[in-house]
Design a protein around this motif. Structure first.
Motif, PDB file in Angstrom:
ATOM      1  N   UNK A  87       4.517  81.703 121.680  1.00  0.00           N
ATOM      2  CA  UNK A  87       5.572  80.981 120.969  1.00  0.00           C
ATOM      3  C   UNK A  87       6.037  79.785 121.792  1.00  0.00           C
ATOM      4  N   UNK A  88       6.226  79.994 123.093  1.00  0.00           N
ATOM      5  CA  UNK A  88       6.691  78.919 123.961  1.00  0.00           C
ATOM      6  C   UNK A  88       5.685  77.779 123.993  1.00  0.00           C
ATOM      7  N   UNK A  89       4.397  78.122 124.002  1.00  0.00           N
ATOM      8  CA  UNK A  89       3.364  77.077 124.018  1.00  0.00           C
ATOM      9  C   UNK A  89       3.442  76.212 122.770  1.00  0.00           C
ATOM     10  N   UNK A  90       3.618  76.830 121.600  1.00  0.00           N
ATOM     11  CA  UNK A  90       3.708  76.064 120.361  1.00  0.00           C
ATOM     12  C   UNK A  90       5.002  75.267 120.287  1.00  0.00           C
ATOM     13  N   UNK A  91       6.084  75.841 120.789  1.00  0.00           N
ATOM     14  CA  UNK A  91       7.363  75.123 120.806  1.00  0.00           C
ATOM     15  C   UNK A  91       7.278  73.890 121.696  1.00  0.00           C
ATOM     16  N   UNK A  92       6.587  74.026 122.826  1.00  0.00           N
ATOM     17  CA  UNK A  92       6.399  72.874 123.713  1.00  0.00           C
ATOM     18  C   UNK A  92       5.561  71.795 123.036  1.00  0.00           C
ATOM     19  N   UNK A  93       4.528  72.228 122.302  1.00  0.00           N
ATOM     20  CA  UNK A  93       3.697  71.256 121.574  1.00  0.00           C
ATOM     21  C   UNK A  93       4.524  70.524 120.525  1.00  0.00           C
ATOM     22  N   UNK A  94       5.368  71.264 119.819  1.00  0.00           N
ATOM     23  CA  UNK A  94       6.188  70.661 118.772  1.00  0.00           C
ATOM     24  C   UNK A  94       7.229  69.721 119.369  1.00  0.00           C
ATOM     25  N   UNK A  95       7.719  70.073 120.540  1.00  0.00           N
ATOM     26  CA  UNK A  95       8.718  69.237 121.214  1.00  0.00           C
ATOM     27  C   UNK A  95       8.121  67.878 121.591  1.00  0.00           C
ATOM     28  N   UNK A  96       6.802  67.844 121.808  1.00  0.00           N
ATOM     29  CA  UNK A  96       6.146  66.594 122.169  1.00  0.00           C
ATOM     30  C   UNK A  96       6.171  65.571 121.032  1.00  0.00           C
ATOM     31  N   UNK A  97       6.466  66.021 119.824  1.00  0.00           N
ATOM     32  CA  UNK A  97       6.613  65.073 118.722  1.00  0.00           C
ATOM     33  C   UNK A  97       7.780  64.123 119.004  1.00  0.00           C
ATOM     34  N   UNK A  98       8.734  64.609 119.768  1.00  0.00           N
ATOM     35  CA  UNK A  98       9.907  63.806 120.095  1.00  0.00           C
ATOM     36  C   UNK A  98      11.153  64.656 120.035  1.00  0.00           C
ATOM     37  N   UNK A  99      11.706  64.998 121.187  1.00  0.00           N
ATOM     38  CA  UNK A  99      12.870  65.889 121.219  1.00  0.00           C
ATOM     39  C   UNK A  99      14.092  65.276 120.556  1.00  0.00           C
ATOM     40  N   UNK A 100      14.158  63.931 120.506  1.00  0.00           N
ATOM     41  CA  UNK A 100      15.338  63.271 119.943  1.00  0.00           C
ATOM     42  C   UNK A 100      15.196  62.911 118.465  1.00  0.00           C
ATOM     43  N   UNK A 101      14.074  63.273 117.859  1.00  0.00           N
ATOM     44  CA  UNK A 101      13.889  63.007 116.425  1.00  0.00           C
ATOM     45  C   UNK A 101      14.798  63.921 115.621  1.00  0.00           C
ATOM     46  N   UNK A 102      15.481  63.388 114.653  1.00  0.00           N
ATOM     47  CA  UNK A 102      16.341  64.191 113.786  1.00  0.00           C
ATOM     48  C   UNK A 102      15.470  65.152 112.993  1.00  0.00           C
ATOM     49  N   UNK A 103      15.820  66.435 113.045  1.00  0.00           N
ATOM     50  CA  UNK A 103      14.997  67.463 112.409  1.00  0.00           C
ATOM     51  C   UNK A 103      14.871  67.245 110.903  1.00  0.00           C
ATOM     52  N   UNK A 104      15.835  66.591 110.300  1.00  0.00           N
ATOM     53  CA  UNK A 104      15.785  66.397 108.851  1.00  0.00           C
ATOM     54  C   UNK A 104      14.626  65.498 108.432  1.00  0.00           C
ATOM     55  N   UNK A 105      14.040  64.763 109.383  1.00  0.00           N
ATOM     56  CA  UNK A 105      12.904  63.903 109.075  1.00  0.00           C
ATOM     57  C   UNK A 105      11.572  64.662 109.086  1.00  0.00           C
ATOM     58  N   UNK A 106      11.612  65.942 109.506  1.00  0.00           N
ATOM     59  CA  UNK A 106      10.393  66.752 109.515  1.00  0.00           C
ATOM     60  C   UNK A 106      10.165  67.301 108.111  1.00  0.00           C
ATOM     61  N   UNK A 107       9.290  66.642 107.370  1.00  0.00           N
ATOM     62  CA  UNK A 107       9.025  67.056 105.994  1.00  0.00           C
ATOM     63  C   UNK A 107       7.773  67.938 105.942  1.00  0.00           C
ATOM     64  N   UNK A 108       7.418  68.332 104.731  1.00  0.00           N
ATOM     65  CA  UNK A 108       6.279  69.245 104.571  1.00  0.00           C
ATOM     66  C   UNK A 108       4.974  68.602 105.016  1.00  0.00           C
ATOM     67  N   UNK A 109       4.809  67.310 104.776  1.00  0.00           N
ATOM     68  CA  UNK A 109       3.592  66.620 105.188  1.00  0.00           C
ATOM     69  C   UNK A 109       3.441  66.652 106.708  1.00  0.00           C
ATOM     70  N   UNK A 110       4.546  66.472 107.409  1.00  0.00           N
ATOM     71  CA  UNK A 110       4.536  66.525 108.874  1.00  0.00           C
ATOM     72  C   UNK A 110       4.159  67.920 109.354  1.00  0.00           C
ATOM     73  N   UNK A 111       4.718  68.920 108.704  1.00  0.00           N
ATOM     74  CA  UNK A 111       4.408  70.306 109.063  1.00  0.00           C
ATOM     75  C   UNK A 111       2.927  70.594 108.880  1.00  0.00           C
ATOM     76  N   UNK A 112       2.382  70.200 107.743  1.00  0.00           N
ATOM     77  CA  UNK A 112       0.967  70.445 107.455  1.00  0.00           C
ATOM     78  C   UNK A 112       0.086  69.742 108.474  1.00  0.00           C
ATOM     79  N   UNK A 113       0.395  68.496 108.784  1.00  0.00           N
ATOM     80  CA  UNK A 113      -0.403  67.749 109.764  1.00  0.00           C
ATOM     81  C   UNK A 113      -0.351  68.413 111.132  1.00  0.00           C
TER      82      UNK A 113
END
Length: 341
Positions: A87-113
């Motif tokens: 879980x920590x490994x995946x959370x770290x990978x997701x954090x690399x998208x940008x820790x300061x990005x507003x979570x509301x901008x994470x849409x379904x297309x982003x999740x799928x990609x």
């Protein structure tokens, strides 16, 4: 292409090459296969990123904030150690998208990609589960309107239906005699089958958990956290009694007075399997399923099987429906019940 247009990267895949737009502080975006379309899309993404000032200090509602909240939750803290590791490994990978990005901008297309950036189906399912948990946190605190990681159409693998035959078990046990760690591995094999527990739980069993007078093994499953007492089979009781007279290690499964690590156990198990001429797809974890099959063949009810494995009644029913093969021997048990009518 990656040299001429910024932030375009390619990744090798089993089926060829995949292209992505990857820029620090922004979500990973999969690009088209066509070179022209890929260039245009990358230029548009660069222009959009250049026009937006990214705030680098994580604040309320950002990806970094949501991840931190999730890690503080009881749900995360209750995860098994092995589960927390990936879980920590995946959370770290997701954090690399940008820790300061507003979570509301994470849409379904982003999740799928993001999920599809992992090639193996089992990793896609794992990371999807992590993202679902993150979205639950974000929705709870009002930083997402829906769980965009729910109900994804992920690649599936066929349910594992391997079990050990009596002949395979006998051959494995015979081959173990000639292995340097044969005594420890033979006892481990018996514990796996007779207790129907996971390898990690078997390797961590201590002599203090074995109640010789009651003929039971008490344990708390690492994965589920459940405290259960498994009635020990007479054959297992005899093996444990013989092993205990010479035991000096804390754990039941030990070699040279030391517990076997999971890595050493798997390697030794595979070496014995090869000596016995048994196919590689016969794995230690399959003994748990084999035990459930043996109990079902013997006429055990779902509740009785669940009391041994530690599953819920509903989960036990699902396992029996999904994994247990419709063998002739199993049908004989069912037909034998007719003789009593």
């Amino acid at each position: 292409m990656g040299d001429r247009i910024r932030y375009v990267t390619k990744r090798q895949d089993k089926g060829g090459v995949r292209w992505y737009w990857q820029r620090k502080g922004w979500p990973l975006v999969k690009l088209p296969d066509d070179a022209s379309e890929r260039a245009l899309m990358a230029l548009r993404l660069n222009a959009k990123a250049d026009a937006v000032a990214v705030v680098h200090t994580p604040s309320d509602g950002t990806i970094g904030w949501v991840i931190a909240k999730y890690k503080e939750s009881d749900r995360y803290k209750e995860l098994a150690q092995g589960t927390t590791k990936y879980y920590k490994r995946f959370l770290d990978d997701f954090l690399e998208l940008g820790s300061s990005i507003d979570f509301k901008f994470i849409d379904r297309r982003t999740v799928i990609d993001f999920v599809e950036s992992y090639d193996e189906p089992h990793k896609q399912r794992q990371v999807a589960a992590v993202l679902r948990n993150l979205f639950e946190v974000a929705v709870y605190y009002g930083h997402a309107t829906a769980n965009h990681a729910a109900n994804l159409r992920l690649a599936t693998t066929r349910a594992r239906d391997r079990w050990w035959t009596q002949d395979e078990a006998s051959r494995w046990m015979a081959a173990a005699v000639d292995h340097p760690k044969g005594k420890a591995m033979t006892l481990a094999f018996a514990l796996l089958f007779y207790t129907a527990q996971r390898p990690a739980d078997v390797l961590s069993m201590t002599w203090g958990q074995f109640d010789a007078e009651q003929g039971a093994i008490n344990l708390r499953q690492q994965k589920t956290g459940k405290l259960i007492a498994v009635a020990a089979h007479p054959d297992l009781v005899r093996q444990l009694a013989a092993a205990r007279t010479a035991a000096s290690a804390l754990t039941i499964v030990a070699h040279d007075e030391r517990a076997l690590s999971y890595a050493v156990f798997l390697r030794s198990f595979g070496e014995i399997r090869a000596l016995a001429g048994i196919p590689d797809d016969a794995q230690p974890r399959d003994l748990r399923r084999t035990a459930a099959l043996a109990m079902a063949k013997g006429g055990a009810t779902e509740a009785q099987i669940a009391a041994v494995t530690g599953h819920s009644i509903e989960r036990t029913r699902t396992i029996l429906e999904t994994y247990l093969p419709r063998t002739f021997e199993l049908s004989e048990v069912g037909v034998s019940k007719l003789y009593r009518l």
